[in-house]
Design a protein around this motif. Structure first.
Motif, PDB file in Angstrom:
ATOM      1  N   ARG A   1     -25.249  34.205 -20.590  1.00  0.00           N
ATOM      2  CA  ARG A   1     -25.144  33.222 -19.492  1.00  0.00           C
ATOM      3  C   ARG A   1     -24.430  33.785 -18.258  1.00  0.00           C
ATOM      4  NH1 ARG A   1     -22.380  31.089 -23.633  1.00  0.00           N
ATOM      5  NH2 ARG A   1     -20.115  31.201 -23.537  1.00  0.00           N
TER       6      ARG A   1
ATOM      7  N   THR B   1     -27.448  32.771 -26.071  1.00  0.00           N
ATOM      8  CA  THR B   1     -26.164  32.784 -25.355  1.00  0.00           C
ATOM      9  C   THR B   1     -26.332  32.484 -23.870  1.00  0.00           C
ATOM     10  OG1 THR B   1     -26.279  35.179 -25.034  1.00  0.00           O
ATOM     11  CG2 THR B   1     -25.083  34.408 -26.968  1.00  0.00           C
ATOM     12  N   SER B   2     -27.559  32.084 -23.461  1.00  0.00           N
ATOM     13  CA  SER B   2     -27.725  31.700 -22.049  1.00  0.00           C
ATOM     14  C   SER B   2     -27.460  30.207 -21.876  1.00  0.00           C
ATOM     15  CB  SER B   2     -29.142  32.021 -21.571  1.00  0.00           C
ATOM     16  OG  SER B   2     -30.074  31.179 -22.230  1.00  0.00           O
ATOM     17  N   LYS B   3     -27.325  29.492 -22.982  1.00  0.00           N
ATOM     18  CA  LYS B   3     -27.151  28.033 -22.893  1.00  0.00           C
ATOM     19  C   LYS B   3     -25.708  27.694 -22.515  1.00  0.00           C
ATOM     20  CE  LYS B   3     -30.669  27.439 -26.414  1.00  0.00           C
ATOM     21  NZ  LYS B   3     -31.755  26.900 -25.610  1.00  0.00           N
ATOM     22  N   PRO B   4     -25.524  26.660 -21.677  1.00  0.00           N
ATOM     23  CA  PRO B   4     -24.149  26.265 -21.326  1.00  0.00           C
ATOM     24  C   PRO B   4     -23.390  25.776 -22.559  1.00  0.00           C
ATOM     25  CG  PRO B   4     -25.748  24.696 -20.440  1.00  0.00           C
ATOM     26  CD  PRO B   4     -26.529  25.824 -21.027  1.00  0.00           C
TER      27      PRO B   4
ATOM     28  N   ALA C   1     -28.079  22.585 -24.486  1.00  0.00           N
ATOM     29  CA  ALA C   1     -26.687  23.025 -24.339  1.00  0.00           C
ATOM     30  C   ALA C   1     -26.046  23.032 -25.724  1.00  0.00           C
ATOM     31  CB  ALA C   1     -25.922  22.083 -23.419  1.00  0.00           C
TER      32      ALA C   1
ATOM     33  N   ASP D   1     -35.006  31.863 -17.919  1.00  0.00           N
ATOM     34  CA  ASP D   1     -35.004  30.587 -18.656  1.00  0.00           C
ATOM     35  C   ASP D   1     -36.046  30.590 -19.773  1.00  0.00           C
ATOM     36  OD1 ASP D   1     -32.978  29.660 -17.068  1.00  0.00           O
ATOM     37  OD2 ASP D   1     -34.255  28.453 -15.753  1.00  0.00           O
TER      38      ASP D   1
END
Length: 366
Positions: free
Chosen positions: A180, A200-203, A100, A194
């Motif tokens: 995300r 930019t997919s990370k919280p 994250a 995943d």
């Protein structure tokens, strides 16, 4: 435990000061010039959990072992990082390694500390960092998606899944939105998404670094960041890195009074750690005995054998059952014997989904 949050931000926003306070070390040389943090500093911090002391007291445990969350201080980013500017390539590689992103934003005025753009605008700062990450993802997907589409047309099943979910992510990035927001259709798409490790997919957790006077209620700048976080489904926390840096030098017994004088009930770091934990969708279970009361971290939705595997791989391999007591029952019935007599000790099998606060004893045979 292996869960890591990467602390990012433009140069001179208080990133290393915050990291130092988090890990109570001065390992990051928080000097006032860009790029003074080149190697990412890694610090593991204990996750504060008020449930541990009552458990330990009932069980007569000799010691408490808290669960930990890793924080990585990643070198200051500048515009053009996606093209390798500043420490760009290294920055992007380090971000890929974390679960994250904790994004520190400067929400304070101070003429002594230079801002890299010579203006205080946390929203613009957030967008600078996000843009660099989006550009890196865009470049990566513009090469990968056409290749997957080509293979999918030839009947490759895996390529079809990748073309669908990564194609959706590419569409979002082209519109200037982070990956995300991608919605995978099923479990296979989720897994492929995943594995793509898009930046930019990370919280994201926004940390608004405010001046000392605004630590309790924030200020106009932090209010804008909180609004932005709400719109994006992200988290935001208000912290004064200057106060946190001061607190860590104090004896623990003086900290409560110091915080109360500032109108605070807990340190900003506690809030950051808790928010990081929530962001990664983590929960805690406990093992309790005369030797120690220990907290363990698992992802929400984990089943009993996976939880056992966190303690030792043999526990997962030879899992038989998990003797389970809910936290509230353990406290109410004063421990294992009381819970057993009250019928509150359950013997759960391998399909049991562990709940936050469960007190577990694993039976296994290897």
């Amino acid at each position: 435990m292996g869960f890591r949050c990467g602390i990012v931000g433009l140069p001179n926003v208080g990133k290393s000061t915050l990291f130092n306070a988090l890990t109570e070390t001065a390992a990051a040389q928080a000097a006032n010039y860009p790029f003074c943090t080149i190697e990412p500093n890694i610090g593991n911090v204990a996750v504060p959990d008020p449930r541990m002391a009552p458990l330990a007291q009932i069980a007569g445990s000799q010691k408490l072992v808290e669960t930990q969350l890793g924080f990585v201080d990643i070198a200051g980013l500048v515009r053009g990082a996606s093209k390798g500017e500043g420490l760009g390539n290294q920055f992007l590689a380090n971000i890929r390694e974390v679960d994250a992103i904790v994004h520190v934003l400067r929400c304070f005025e101070n003429d002594d500390i230079q801002h890299v753009d010579n203006k205080i605008d946390p929203i613009s700062d957030a967008e600078t960092v996000e843009t660099e990450l989006m550009l890196a993802d865009l470049e990566s997907l513009e090469k990968r998606v056409p290749a997957f589409q080509k293979k999918a047309a030839q009947g490759d099943k895996d390529a079809k899944i990748a073309a669908s979910v990564l194609g959706q992510a590419l569409g979002l990035l082209r519109e200037g939105k982070p990956a995300r927001f991608t919605v995978p259709k099923d479990e296979e798409e989720r897994r492929t998404f995943d594995q793509a490790q898009l930046l930019t997919s990370k919280p994201v957790l926004y940390v608004c670094n405010v001046d000392e006077g605004s630590a309790a209620d924030g200020n106009a700048l932090s209010a804008r960041v909180i609004e932005k976080a709400r719109a994006e489904g992200a988290e935001a926390v208000v912290v004064s890195a200057a106060i946190e840096a001061e607190i860590v030098t104090m004896p623990p017994e003086d900290r409560g009074e110091f915080l109360a004088d500032l109108g605070l009930s807990e340190t900003g770091l506690t809030r950051v750690i808790r928010a990081g934990y929530a962001l990664l969708d983590l929960i805690t279970f406990f093992t309790v005995g005369p030797k120690e009361t220990r907290a363990w971290t698992i992802t929400k939705g984990s089943k009993a054998p996976q939880a056992a595997g966190v303690i030792h791989t043999d526990f997962e391999r030879g899992f038989i059952r998990a003797e389970t007591i809910a936290y509230d029952d353990y406290i109410a019935f004063r421990g294992e014997a009381g819970a057993r007599d009250a019928g509150k000790l359950r013997s759960e099998g391998k399909d049991y989904v562990v709940q936050d606060g469960d007190v577990l004893l694993f039976r296994f045979n290897v």
